[in-house]
Enzyme design. Sequence first.
Site, PDB file in Angstrom:
ATOM      1  N   ASP A  67      21.633   2.751  55.985  1.00  0.00           N
ATOM      2  CA  ASP A  67      20.321   3.180  55.519  1.00  0.00           C
ATOM      3  C   ASP A  67      19.701   2.132  54.598  1.00  0.00           C
ATOM      4  O   ASP A  67      20.330   1.116  54.279  1.00  0.00           O
ATOM      5  CB  ASP A  67      20.422   4.550  54.814  1.00  0.00           C
ATOM      6  CG  ASP A  67      21.614   4.636  53.853  1.00  0.00           C
ATOM      7  OD1 ASP A  67      22.199   3.585  53.524  1.00  0.00           O
ATOM      8  OD2 ASP A  67      21.945   5.748  53.427  1.00  0.00           O
ATOM      9  N   ASP A 136      25.624  16.520  47.675  1.00  0.00           N
ATOM     10  CA  ASP A 136      25.028  17.650  48.411  1.00  0.00           C
ATOM     11  C   ASP A 136      25.456  17.659  49.890  1.00  0.00           C
ATOM     12  O   ASP A 136      24.906  18.413  50.687  1.00  0.00           O
ATOM     13  CB  ASP A 136      23.497  17.622  48.292  1.00  0.00           C
ATOM     14  CG  ASP A 136      22.869  16.364  48.905  1.00  0.00           C
ATOM     15  OD1 ASP A 136      23.619  15.504  49.434  1.00  0.00           O
ATOM     16  OD2 ASP A 136      21.633  16.239  48.853  1.00  0.00           O
ATOM     17  N   HIS A 138      25.254  15.055  51.976  1.00  0.00           N
ATOM     18  CA  HIS A 138      24.544  14.134  52.874  1.00  0.00           C
ATOM     19  C   HIS A 138      25.437  12.985  53.323  1.00  0.00           C
ATOM     20  O   HIS A 138      26.331  12.559  52.589  1.00  0.00           O
ATOM     21  CB  HIS A 138      23.218  13.637  52.268  1.00  0.00           C
ATOM     22  CG  HIS A 138      23.322  12.627  51.163  1.00  0.00           C
ATOM     23  ND1 HIS A 138      22.947  12.886  49.865  1.00  0.00           N
ATOM     24  CD2 HIS A 138      23.718  11.325  51.166  1.00  0.00           C
ATOM     25  CE1 HIS A 138      23.119  11.801  49.129  1.00  0.00           C
ATOM     26  NE2 HIS A 138      23.587  10.839  49.892  1.00  0.00           N
ATOM     27  N   GLU A 143      19.764  14.212  54.519  1.00  0.00           N
ATOM     28  CA  GLU A 143      19.870  15.260  53.508  1.00  0.00           C
ATOM     29  C   GLU A 143      20.083  16.620  54.186  1.00  0.00           C
ATOM     30  O   GLU A 143      19.891  16.754  55.395  1.00  0.00           O
ATOM     31  CB  GLU A 143      18.567  15.284  52.678  1.00  0.00           C
ATOM     32  CG  GLU A 143      18.333  14.012  51.861  1.00  0.00           C
ATOM     33  CD  GLU A 143      19.240  13.910  50.626  1.00  0.00           C
ATOM     34  OE1 GLU A 143      20.323  14.527  50.599  1.00  0.00           O
ATOM     35  OE2 GLU A 143      18.854  13.183  49.682  1.00  0.00           O
TER      36      GLU A 143
END
Length: 261
Positions: A67, A136, A138, A143
């Site tokens: 990313d 979280d 991801h 996400e």
Amino acid sequence: MEVIITDTVDEIGRLGAEAVAQLVSRKPDAVLGLATGSSPVSLYDDLARRVSAGEISLRACSGFTLDEYVGLPPEHPQRYRMVIEQDFVSKVDIPSESVHAPDGLAADIPAACADYERMIRDAGGVDLQILGIGSDGHIAFNEPGSSLASRTRIKTLTSQTRRDNARFFDGDLDAVPSQSLTQGIGTIMEARHLVMVANGAGKAEAIRNAVEGPVSAVCPGSALQLHPHVTVIIDEPAAALLQFQDYYREAWAAKPHWQGS
Ligand code: GLP
């Protein structure tokens, strides 16, 4: 899915690097998927040690980052292409020009994302994808709520991810970009071997949800349960919430030597 629980972050790095080393020994021009963040640093350091010792060479390999932040200037130290240069490329013998990242400054973002998918495909696909996991759940910057079939695209970061990553921006939350270009979960799932590394209690819930929770976009890391070749390498605090941790330890202790990574 193989889950390996270790005592130290160095051991996580050593075992992750061992998987890369085994791959490169049978395929010197392997395509590596490169994660940024703090979790893979010990793996990159162990690879650097192996390269310096002459045990392996990554000279013929190529790499693709997962990313990239949108909008950071080329010289920004937190641009992921810069981070991977510093954490990995500069320490090993892979040529810098063989390592690619999505173009977070592209004027035409959908075209840049399609180009990235094409580049990965043209390289023959990723042989081994190194992954971290966000608190979280991801993976890359997919996400919660990301399509499990998603491809490389723009993604808005959650406030939690921006808060988590503010430590890389001198604690300045406003300096953390709010968007990224990220390989999709569908893109990541096409890599032939996924190696996830995580450490610390802050990752325990994400690891539990990814490894033992329902397969759900609520925890993007849970998509790994659908992949036929996954190695999860974690320390005790990150493993603390796993229901079957005793079994994972037993399976690792009893692993036949010939099985490899
Ligand atoms: C970042 C990256 C992910 C990384 C995750 C965890 O947001 N986009 O690829 O896995 O967060 O980072 P860390 O390893 O620093 O905890």
